[in-house]
Design a protein around this motif. Structure first.
Motif, short mmCIF file in Angstrom:
data_model
loop_
_atom_site.label_atom_id
_atom_site.label_comp_id
_atom_site.label_asym_id
_atom_site.label_seq_id
_atom_site.Cartn_x
_atom_site.Cartn_y
_atom_site.Cartn_z
N SER A 49 40.31 11.41 52.86
CA SER A 49 40.90 12.28 53.87
C SER A 49 42.13 11.63 54.50
N THR A 50 42.13 10.30 54.61
CA THR A 50 43.26 9.61 55.22
C THR A 50 44.52 9.68 54.34
N ALA A 51 44.37 9.90 53.05
CA ALA A 51 45.52 9.96 52.15
C ALA A 51 46.15 11.35 52.12
N LEU A 52 45.39 12.36 52.52
CA LEU A 52 45.89 13.74 52.43
C LEU A 52 47.06 14.01 53.36
N GLY A 53 46.96 13.58 54.61
CA GLY A 53 48.02 13.84 55.58
C GLY A 53 49.38 13.36 55.11
N PRO A 54 49.51 12.08 54.76
CA PRO A 54 50.81 11.58 54.29
C PRO A 54 51.29 12.29 53.01
N ARG A 55 50.38 12.57 52.08
CA ARG A 55 50.77 13.25 50.84
C ARG A 55 51.24 14.67 51.09
N MET A 56 50.71 15.29 52.13
CA MET A 56 51.07 16.67 52.43
C MET A 56 52.16 16.76 53.49
N GLY A 57 52.49 15.63 54.11
CA GLY A 57 53.48 15.64 55.18
C GLY A 57 52.97 16.37 56.41
N MET A 58 51.65 16.25 56.66
CA MET A 58 51.02 16.92 57.80
C MET A 58 50.56 15.91 58.83
N GLU A 59 50.65 16.31 60.07
CA GLU A 59 50.11 15.49 61.16
C GLU A 59 48.59 15.54 61.09
N THR A 61 46.29 16.02 63.34
CA THR A 61 45.61 17.14 64.03
C THR A 61 45.68 18.42 63.22
N SER A 62 46.83 18.70 62.61
CA SER A 62 46.96 19.90 61.78
C SER A 62 46.07 19.80 60.54
N LEU A 63 46.05 18.62 59.94
CA LEU A 63 45.22 18.41 58.76
C LEU A 63 43.74 18.58 59.11
N THR A 64 43.31 18.02 60.22
CA THR A 64 41.92 18.14 60.65
C THR A 64 41.53 19.61 60.82
N ARG A 65 42.41 20.37 61.46
CA ARG A 65 42.16 21.80 61.66
C ARG A 65 42.08 22.53 60.31
N THR A 66 42.99 22.21 59.40
CA THR A 66 43.01 22.85 58.08
C THR A 66 41.73 22.51 57.31
N LEU A 67 41.34 21.24 57.30
CA LEU A 67 40.14 20.83 56.56
C LEU A 67 38.88 21.45 57.17
N LYS A 68 38.83 21.54 58.49
CA LYS A 68 37.67 22.16 59.15
C LYS A 68 37.56 23.62 58.72
N SER A 69 38.66 24.33 58.72
CA SER A 69 38.68 25.73 58.31
C SER A 69 38.26 25.86 56.84
N MET A 70 38.75 24.96 56.00
CA MET A 70 38.40 25.00 54.58
C MET A 70 36.92 24.73 54.36
N GLU A 71 36.37 23.82 55.16
CA GLU A 71 34.94 23.49 55.07
C GLU A 71 34.11 24.70 55.49
N GLU A 72 34.52 25.36 56.57
CA GLU A 72 33.80 26.55 57.05
C GLU A 72 33.83 27.68 56.03
N LYS A 73 34.90 27.75 55.25
CA LYS A 73 35.03 28.81 54.24
C LYS A 73 34.38 28.42 52.91
N GLY A 74 33.82 27.23 52.86
CA GLY A 74 33.13 26.79 51.65
C GLY A 74 34.06 26.36 50.52
N LEU A 75 35.25 25.92 50.86
CA LEU A 75 36.21 25.49 49.84
C LEU A 75 36.14 23.99 49.56
N ILE A 76 35.68 23.24 50.55
CA ILE A 76 35.57 21.78 50.41
C ILE A 76 34.27 21.29 51.02
N TYR A 77 33.91 20.06 50.66
CA TYR A 77 32.83 19.35 51.35
C TYR A 77 33.25 17.89 51.45
#
Length: 150
Positions: A49-59, A61-77
């Protein structure tokens, strides 16, 4: 766009691309950030998870929000990183892998349409200019020594 500044052209173009991707992603209950994350996460081994932010150019907090939403939608674990007990690996679910393929085909379609309307030489010049801009920015040559830029 002839009388526009370079930064205006970049910003306006990126906003148009982002709006286009968000409109397309909206059809599937997603966002451009979700699609980008799906494409960034290693589909076979997961990604720290720590590598995703820099690779995506995301802060973070934004990455955390995106991953939380993706987890809730069943796209990631999330799973503990076996190589580093302190870290977490983000994995795609089967549905996440399906949505990843959809994101990938959307990006490829964008590229195909652009290539159908821009010749190879124009595309190469665009890439070269973008690389120069990124290099000047990363080497802090835009504002560091204003006298040197004259």
């Amino acid at each position: 766009m002839k009388d526009k500044t370079i930064d205006y052209i970049l910003r306006a173009t990126w906003q148009a691309v982002a709006r286009m991707y968000n409109e397309e992603a909206n059809k599937y209950g997603a966002s451009m950030a979700t699609g980008f994350a799906l494409l960034t996460i290693d589909k076979d081994n997961g990604s720290p998870s720590t590598a995703l932010g820099p690779r995506m150019g995301m802060e973070a907090t934004s990455l955390t929000r995106t991953l939380k939403s993706m987890e809730e939608k069943g796209l990631i674990y999330r799973k503990k990183n076996p190589s580093d007990g302190r870290g977490v690996l983000v994995h795609l679910t089967e549905e996440g892998k399906e949505k990843r393929e959809l994101s990938k085909s959307t990006v490829l379609q964008f590229n195909e349409v652009i290539k159908a309307h821009v010749n190879e030489e124009q595309l190469q010049h665009f890439i070269e200019v973008a690389e120069v801009i990124n290099e000047l920015i990363s080497e802090k040559k835009i504002f560091e020594n204003k006298e040197d830029n004259k």
